[in-house]
Scaffold this motif. Structure first.
Motif, short mmCIF file in Angstrom:
data_model
loop_
_atom_site.label_atom_id
_atom_site.label_comp_id
_atom_site.label_asym_id
_atom_site.label_seq_id
_atom_site.Cartn_x
_atom_site.Cartn_y
_atom_site.Cartn_z
N ILE A 147 126.27 -17.20 -4.26
CA ILE A 147 124.99 -17.13 -4.97
C ILE A 147 125.25 -16.37 -6.26
CG2 ILE A 147 122.60 -16.34 -4.86
CD1 ILE A 147 122.75 -16.65 -1.82
N ASP A 148 125.28 -17.09 -7.36
CA ASP A 148 125.67 -16.55 -8.66
C ASP A 148 124.52 -15.73 -9.24
OD1 ASP A 148 127.08 -16.12 -11.00
OD2 ASP A 148 127.52 -18.23 -11.36
N PRO A 149 124.66 -14.41 -9.34
CA PRO A 149 123.52 -13.56 -9.71
C PRO A 149 122.93 -13.92 -11.08
CG PRO A 149 125.36 -12.23 -8.93
CD PRO A 149 125.88 -13.63 -9.11
N GLY A 150 121.61 -14.04 -11.11
CA GLY A 150 120.90 -14.24 -12.36
C GLY A 150 120.94 -15.65 -12.91
N ARG A 151 121.72 -16.52 -12.33
CA ARG A 151 121.84 -17.87 -12.84
C ARG A 151 120.73 -18.76 -12.29
NH1 ARG A 151 125.04 -18.55 -17.33
NH2 ARG A 151 127.00 -17.41 -17.08
N HIS A 152 120.15 -19.59 -13.17
CA HIS A 152 119.14 -20.55 -12.75
C HIS A 152 119.75 -21.95 -12.71
CE1 HIS A 152 118.80 -21.69 -16.96
NE2 HIS A 152 118.41 -20.49 -17.30
N HIS A 153 118.92 -22.94 -12.43
CA HIS A 153 119.43 -24.28 -12.17
C HIS A 153 120.10 -24.91 -13.39
CE1 HIS A 153 119.65 -27.79 -9.56
NE2 HIS A 153 119.25 -28.56 -10.56
N PHE A 154 119.71 -24.49 -14.57
CA PHE A 154 120.25 -25.11 -15.77
C PHE A 154 121.45 -24.39 -16.36
CE2 PHE A 154 115.97 -27.28 -17.03
CZ PHE A 154 116.11 -28.16 -15.98
N ASP A 155 121.59 -23.11 -16.09
CA ASP A 155 122.76 -22.40 -16.66
C ASP A 155 123.84 -22.10 -15.63
OD1 ASP A 155 121.81 -20.16 -15.30
OD2 ASP A 155 121.35 -18.99 -17.09
N VAL A 156 123.62 -22.44 -14.38
CA VAL A 156 124.62 -22.16 -13.35
C VAL A 156 125.90 -22.96 -13.59
CG1 VAL A 156 123.79 -23.94 -11.73
CG2 VAL A 156 124.93 -21.89 -10.85
N ILE A 157 125.80 -24.08 -14.31
CA ILE A 157 126.97 -24.92 -14.59
C ILE A 157 127.82 -24.38 -15.73
CG2 ILE A 157 126.12 -27.07 -13.63
CD1 ILE A 157 125.07 -27.82 -16.40
N GLU A 158 127.36 -23.36 -16.43
CA GLU A 158 128.10 -22.89 -17.59
C GLU A 158 129.45 -22.29 -17.23
OE1 GLU A 158 125.45 -20.36 -19.80
OE2 GLU A 158 124.12 -22.03 -20.34
N GLY A 159 129.62 -21.91 -15.99
CA GLY A 159 130.92 -21.42 -15.55
C GLY A 159 132.02 -22.45 -15.63
N LEU A 160 131.67 -23.73 -15.75
CA LEU A 160 132.68 -24.78 -15.88
C LEU A 160 133.25 -24.86 -17.30
CD1 LEU A 160 130.97 -27.66 -13.87
CD2 LEU A 160 132.84 -26.19 -13.10
N GLU A 161 132.65 -24.15 -18.24
CA GLU A 161 133.07 -24.26 -19.63
C GLU A 161 134.27 -23.39 -19.97
OE1 GLU A 161 129.88 -24.23 -22.58
OE2 GLU A 161 128.45 -24.35 -20.93
N SER A 162 134.60 -22.43 -19.13
CA SER A 162 135.68 -21.49 -19.43
C SER A 162 136.70 -21.50 -18.30
CB SER A 162 135.12 -20.07 -19.62
OG SER A 162 134.18 -20.05 -20.68
N PRO A 163 137.98 -21.26 -18.60
CA PRO A 163 139.03 -21.48 -17.59
C PRO A 163 139.11 -20.46 -16.49
CG PRO A 163 139.98 -20.70 -19.65
CD PRO A 163 138.54 -20.99 -19.94
N GLU A 164 138.66 -19.23 -16.72
CA GLU A 164 138.91 -18.17 -15.74
C GLU A 164 137.63 -17.57 -15.16
OE1 GLU A 164 141.68 -17.61 -14.41
OE2 GLU A 164 142.97 -18.73 -15.79
N THR A 165 136.56 -18.32 -15.12
CA THR A 165 135.33 -17.84 -14.50
C THR A 165 135.46 -17.90 -12.98
OG1 THR A 165 134.35 -20.04 -14.43
CG2 THR A 165 133.96 -18.74 -16.43
N PRO A 166 134.63 -17.16 -12.27
CA PRO A 166 134.65 -17.27 -10.80
C PRO A 166 134.42 -18.70 -10.32
CG PRO A 166 133.45 -15.30 -11.45
CD PRO A 166 133.74 -16.05 -12.72
N LEU A 167 133.55 -19.45 -11.00
CA LEU A 167 133.31 -20.83 -10.58
C LEU A 167 134.57 -21.67 -10.76
CD1 LEU A 167 131.56 -23.17 -9.67
CD2 LEU A 167 130.59 -23.31 -11.99
N MET A 168 135.28 -21.50 -11.86
CA MET A 168 136.50 -22.26 -12.05
C MET A 168 137.59 -21.86 -11.07
SD MET A 168 136.10 -24.64 -14.19
CE MET A 168 137.81 -25.10 -14.08
N ARG A 169 137.62 -20.61 -10.71
CA ARG A 169 138.61 -20.19 -9.71
C ARG A 169 138.29 -20.78 -8.34
NH1 ARG A 169 138.38 -15.35 -12.79
NH2 ARG A 169 136.93 -14.35 -11.36
N ALA A 170 136.98 -20.90 -8.05
CA ALA A 170 136.59 -21.55 -6.80
C ALA A 170 136.97 -23.02 -6.78
CB ALA A 170 135.07 -21.40 -6.59
N LEU A 171 136.91 -23.66 -7.95
CA LEU A 171 137.20 -25.09 -8.03
C LEU A 171 138.72 -25.36 -8.04
CD1 LEU A 171 136.18 -28.01 -8.40
CD2 LEU A 171 136.19 -27.59 -10.88
N LEU A 172 139.44 -24.62 -8.85
CA LEU A 172 140.87 -24.92 -9.05
C LEU A 172 141.80 -23.97 -8.32
CD1 LEU A 172 140.94 -25.79 -12.86
CD2 LEU A 172 140.58 -27.31 -10.91
N GLY A 173 141.27 -22.85 -7.82
CA GLY A 173 142.11 -21.88 -7.16
C GLY A 173 142.73 -20.88 -8.11
#
Length: 262
Positions: A236-262
């Motif tokens: 549960i990504d703190p403070g993120r809403h439905h439209f900005d929760v995807i912004e973690g895909l824009e940068s290589p070393e975000t927690p979301l990208m680490r979850a996706l690519l390891g």
């Protein structure tokens, strides 16, 4: 309808109506910056929407990430979200964004089959492991392809390593009681057969569900139900809403990208 407000997003997000325009501008800029590393409009079938864009990193790709767009299966297209490939590309992965026929022209079960048909054609372009992600309705489609019995090519299942559904719709029966069902045409049988949380996860495929902490309660519930059913992590990504929760895909070393690519 009973659940219309539960799945409404824009009116509960400050300047929510502006996000699609922002996405389109960012997507255009990313495509332009990619130059000849963008392979645009590759087809995987004969229908007008059966195409995908592929973005390549510098050098040999480490693998293939696939992002499936959302829009309640009724709106948007891959080129509204091209910029979300940037995090994977910067990590050395190729990233594909496939299109699909929107409702009401297609039912959700038909869209699932389109995505299953798209993957072999996409995978022909890039060697190595495959990871799937998608947002909202796209999160549903990514998760649905991770179910046992999803119509995936055996070569794809052998390469599929991880699925990260972002704010997914995982139990579809509440959507029957929304105004949007005039387009979706869901009945009880299809809602059950297309609900990832009601079907087992494919063995050997890791999963990690992602959702914004400031999302509507219905989306938090949908994410948790999928995580519980699949016995996989739910972030549960703190403070993120439905439209900005995807912004973690824009940068290589975000927690979301680490979850996706390891």
């Amino acid at each position: 309808m009973r659940y219309d407000d539960a799945f409404a997003n824009a009116k509960y997000i400050i300047n929510g109506a502006n996000f699609p325009h922002r996405w389109t501008e960012a997507a255009m800029a990313f495509r332009a910056a990619c130059g000849d590393r963008a392979r645009l409009g590759l087809t995987y079938g004969d229908a007008p929407a059966e195409w995908f864009d592929l973005f390549l990193p510098e050098g040999e790709p480490q693998g293939l990430a696939v992002f499936i767009h959302g829009g309640f299966w009724r709106a948007f297209g891959p080129r509204d979200f091209s910029h979300l490939a940037s995090g994977a590309v910067d990590r050395g992965w190729a990233c594909a964004l496939p299109g699909y026929t929107l409702a009401p022209e297609a039912r959700i079960s038909q869209i699932t089959r389109q995505m299953a048909r798209a993957l072999p054609r996409i995978a022909d372009q890039v060697a190595g492991p495959i990871v799937l992600t998608g947002h909202s309705a796209g999160g549903h489609l990514a998760a649905r392809l991770g179910n046992i019995g999803a119509p995936l090519d055996p070569d794809i299942t052998a390469r599929l390593r991880r699925i990260v559904p972002i704010s997914p719709l995982s139990v579809l029966s509440p959507l029957i009681e929304t105004g949007m069902n005039a387009d979706l045409r869901l009945d009880r049988a299809e809602a059950r057969s297309e609900s990832p949380a009601l079907l087992p996860r494919r063995p050997g495929v890791k999963a990690h569900v992602w959702v914004g902490g400031a999302e509507r309660p219905a989306f938090l519930d949908q994410a948790r139900r999928l995580g519980n059913a699949w016995t996989c992590p739910v972030t549960i990504d703190p403070g993120r809403h439905h439209f900005d929760v995807i912004e973690g895909l824009e940068s290589p070393e975000t927690p979301l990208m680490r979850a996706l690519l390891g």
